[in-house]
Structure formats: C-alpha cells, structure tokens
Design a protein around this motif. Sequence first.
Motif, PDB file in Angstrom:
ATOM      1  N   ASN A 256       0.706  -1.113   0.040  1.00  0.00           N
ATOM      2  CA  ASN A 256       0.057   0.038  -0.176  1.00  0.00           C
ATOM      3  C   ASN A 256       0.916   1.415   0.128  1.00  0.00           C
ATOM      4  O   ASN A 256       1.514   1.623   1.093  1.00  0.00           O
ATOM      5  N   LYS A 257       1.015   1.870  -1.117  1.00  0.00           N
ATOM      6  CA  LYS A 257       2.018   2.901  -1.401  1.00  0.00           C
ATOM      7  C   LYS A 257       1.601   4.177  -0.413  1.00  0.00           C
ATOM      8  O   LYS A 257       2.303   5.183  -0.169  1.00  0.00           O
ATOM      9  N   ASN A 258       0.034   4.339   0.033  1.00  0.00           N
ATOM     10  CA  ASN A 258      -0.290   5.322   0.829  1.00  0.00           C
ATOM     11  C   ASN A 258       0.482   5.239   2.302  1.00  0.00           C
ATOM     12  O   ASN A 258       0.193   6.183   3.173  1.00  0.00           O
ATOM     13  N   LEU A 259       1.052   4.034   2.497  1.00  0.00           N
ATOM     14  CA  LEU A 259       1.772   3.890   3.872  1.00  0.00           C
ATOM     15  C   LEU A 259       3.344   3.992   3.624  1.00  0.00           C
ATOM     16  O   LEU A 259       4.015   3.087   4.334  1.00  0.00           O
ATOM     17  N   ASN A 260       3.787   4.635   2.455  1.00  0.00           N
ATOM     18  CA  ASN A 260       5.177   4.762   2.301  1.00  0.00           C
ATOM     19  C   ASN A 260       5.869   5.461   3.533  1.00  0.00           C
ATOM     20  O   ASN A 260       5.454   5.927   4.069  1.00  0.00           O
ATOM     21  N   MET A 261       7.175   5.405   3.339  1.00  0.00           N
ATOM     22  CA  MET A 261       8.136   5.789   4.417  1.00  0.00           C
ATOM     23  C   MET A 261       9.412   6.360   3.755  1.00  0.00           C
ATOM     24  O   MET A 261       9.694   5.829   2.226  1.00  0.00           O
ATOM     25  N   THR A 262      10.295   7.251   4.305  1.00  0.00           N
ATOM     26  CA  THR A 262      11.530   7.545   3.652  1.00  0.00           C
ATOM     27  C   THR A 262      12.507   7.722   4.859  1.00  0.00           C
ATOM     28  O   THR A 262      12.107   8.120   5.864  1.00  0.00           O
ATOM     29  N   ALA A 263      13.727   7.743   4.422  1.00  0.00           N
ATOM     30  CA  ALA A 263      14.897   7.868   5.647  1.00  0.00           C
ATOM     31  C   ALA A 263      15.588   8.953   4.641  1.00  0.00           C
ATOM     32  O   ALA A 263      16.334   8.680   3.579  1.00  0.00           O
ATOM     33  N   PHE A 264      16.364   9.766   5.569  1.00  0.00           N
ATOM     34  CA  PHE A 264      17.315  10.609   5.182  1.00  0.00           C
ATOM     35  C   PHE A 264      18.178  11.324   6.243  1.00  0.00           C
ATOM     36  O   PHE A 264      17.861  11.110   7.224  1.00  0.00           O
ATOM     37  N   THR A 265      19.279  11.920   5.682  1.00  0.00           N
ATOM     38  CA  THR A 265      20.289  12.554   6.640  1.00  0.00           C
ATOM     39  C   THR A 265      19.958  14.078   6.574  1.00  0.00           C
ATOM     40  O   THR A 265      19.983  14.542   5.159  1.00  0.00           O
TER      41      THR A 265
ATOM     42  N   VAL B 188       1.504   7.452   8.127  1.00  0.00           N
ATOM     43  CA  VAL B 188       0.360   6.348   9.082  1.00  0.00           C
ATOM     44  C   VAL B 188      -1.084   6.464   8.406  1.00  0.00           C
ATOM     45  O   VAL B 188      -1.475   5.304   8.598  1.00  0.00           O
ATOM     46  N   ALA B 189      -1.402   7.450   8.118  1.00  0.00           N
ATOM     47  CA  ALA B 189      -2.941   7.403   7.602  1.00  0.00           C
ATOM     48  C   ALA B 189      -2.974   8.783   6.308  1.00  0.00           C
ATOM     49  O   ALA B 189      -2.369   9.573   6.648  1.00  0.00           O
ATOM     50  N   PRO B 190      -3.912   8.526   5.527  1.00  0.00           N
ATOM     51  CA  PRO B 190      -5.120   7.317   5.349  1.00  0.00           C
ATOM     52  C   PRO B 190      -4.477   6.164   4.670  1.00  0.00           C
ATOM     53  O   PRO B 190      -3.777   6.359   3.777  1.00  0.00           O
ATOM     54  N   GLN B 191      -4.933   5.050   5.051  1.00  0.00           N
ATOM     55  CA  GLN B 191      -4.633   3.981   4.040  1.00  0.00           C
ATOM     56  C   GLN B 191      -5.209   3.922   2.836  1.00  0.00           C
ATOM     57  O   GLN B 191      -4.633   3.505   1.977  1.00  0.00           O
ATOM     58  N   ARG B 192      -6.414   4.334   2.832  1.00  0.00           N
ATOM     59  CA  ARG B 192      -7.052   4.220   1.368  1.00  0.00           C
ATOM     60  C   ARG B 192      -7.760   5.694   1.360  1.00  0.00           C
ATOM     61  O   ARG B 192      -8.914   6.045   1.735  1.00  0.00           O
TER      62      ARG B 192
ATOM     63  N   LEU C 176      -0.240   6.374  -4.028  1.00  0.00           N
ATOM     64  CA  LEU C 176      -0.890   5.854  -4.956  1.00  0.00           C
ATOM     65  C   LEU C 176      -2.506   5.385  -4.492  1.00  0.00           C
ATOM     66  O   LEU C 176      -2.370   4.846  -3.625  1.00  0.00           O
ATOM     67  N   PHE C 177      -3.299   5.968  -5.395  1.00  0.00           N
ATOM     68  CA  PHE C 177      -4.871   5.481  -4.606  1.00  0.00           C
ATOM     69  C   PHE C 177      -5.484   5.370  -6.048  1.00  0.00           C
ATOM     70  O   PHE C 177      -5.458   6.252  -6.870  1.00  0.00           O
TER      71      PHE C 177
END
Length: 307
Positions: free
Chosen positions: A159-168, A180-184, A306-307
């Motif tokens: 579910n790309k609506n719950l993607n994340m990223t890490a960075f410096t 975290v939300a929305p899922q849909r 994406l939805f």
Amino acid sequence: MKYSNYLLLAISVVAVSCTVEKTDYEAEIATDTTEYFDFEEVSTINTGDYNLTIEALNGTLYKGYNEIHVTLEHAQSQEELSNAAVTFLPILTDANGKQSSCPHDYQLTYDTANGYYVGYAVFTDITSSTAGWELFMEVTLSGEIQAVSQTITVEEQVNKNLNMTAFTGNDNVQYFIALVAPQRPDVAENHLVAGVYKYIEPTQVAGDFPDPSQFIYAVVNDHTLLLDPRMPEPSMGNHSSPNNEDLTQQNDGLYHGVVNYTMTGNWTLNFIFQDAQGNTIKGTEVPTDFTPGIEGVKSELYIDILF
C-alpha cells in the motif's frame, strides 16, 4: 519552415513517449488498495513463566509504520498481567553481520481500557535472504527480569499510501518519515498523518548485546512538514491542489495535516522539513510551472503515494 515544425512535433512526441514508458503509471493505478482495521496475532513468545502475544494490523509486520499490541499472560494460569514492564527491541542483521534497529517504542505502555501493552515499530527494511529481523523483549515483574528473542518477518508494504523515507538532514542527523494514514484516501481533503523520528548516536561504549543504548530512536518534537502535493506523471503536468495544510505535531506525538487529492492516481507528497525555529533541515521548493509531457520535478524530500 513547415518541415521544421513537423520535425519539432515528432521530437516532442518521441520525448513524451519515452517518458511515459519510463514509468508505467497506468499499471500502477490499476493496483487495488486494501484497508485493514483488525489487529491479529503475529507471534506468541514464551519466556518460561509468561506468554507474550504480539499483534499488528492484518497479523503482519510491514516495512514502514506498525502499531504494536502485546498481551502478557502467566503461562500456567493464563492470567493477564497489567503491572509488568515490557520492552521491545527489533534488530536487523545484514549479510555482513552488521546490526541496526529502526524507530520503535522500547518501553511499551499498558492500555488499561483495552488490556494490552502498546507501542510502534517503523521497520526500515523487509526480511530477505541477505537481511533478517530478530525481536528482543524483556518482562520485568516483581523485580525479576525474563528475556526472550524470536525471529520475525517483515513484509513489503504494497500500500503506497503507507510509504516511508529515511534521510540525513542538513544537521547530519538521520531522520525517518513514515505515513500512518489514510490507508485508502478519497478524492477529497484527507486527514494526513505521519510519524517523524530520528536516530540518537550512542554516547557510551556498547555493553552486552543487545545493548539498548546503542539503538535509541526518538520522536521528533515541534517540527513542521511543509506540504506540496503534486501529480508527477507527464500527462498531469505536475499540477497541485488547493486547501492543503502543513503537518504539525499533535498530542499523540504524530504529525497531522490535510492533503487534497482532486483525482485518483499517482501523487507525490513534496516536503520541506523545518525545525521549531523555521530552519530547513531537508527539502526544496517545487517549481510551479505546468509541464505537460514532462515528468514532474520533486522536492529533495518526498514520498510517492498511489490510490
């Protein structure tokens, strides 16, 4: 002159076609998004005297943000225990033996209303043939400590609506942003929620493994995520939408804002991450030009959905 115009048109068509083929947006849009509401068992661990039942949405741990519920009961009497100290430490070991963790609640909190200990984990990688997660937990009750560990599986978040990223950041601190939300989402103004965390560099020499002091992560407080959502595919020209609201921290520790999706499809959440004084830690402004036929420019800090 007419020949030149036709030549220019042909070149433009080829350029657009190549850009569209580079990213198969139509195939992505066809992906169905499932929304989960029920917490189900992921694993039950026995310490000898106690059983710890770990639950997550859909009974699965995913890359990204996971709310964690843990039920503690006495192994013999099955009596549920509410007065223990329960710790939660996930460790990732890669193919070279290097060990790391991820943003997590080390000390779980007992939820009296629901009868379980609650926390979270933001898993930064999936379980694979070259990397594996192990969960280390301790139960302290009446001054006695019982420790246990168990291998866990972390799945890819489809579910790309719950993607994340890490960075410096510009301050050389490692940060994590997890949706975290929305899922849909809906074609509407959506309540957007994200967790923002940072890694705390150890200040002391490591003790016996797993030493929690080497794997400390903290919630980032009083910062702001400036939000500029765009549709990046060439046919959309990287257009934005009105009535969006930047994300600010609320009482639950998470960051809340509003994102207005005016149609379904691929969107990019462009961010500028600022501290309490308004200093930019990461992120750049997105050009406001309408660019049909060209894939949209993204911020230095972004998350695709994406939805």
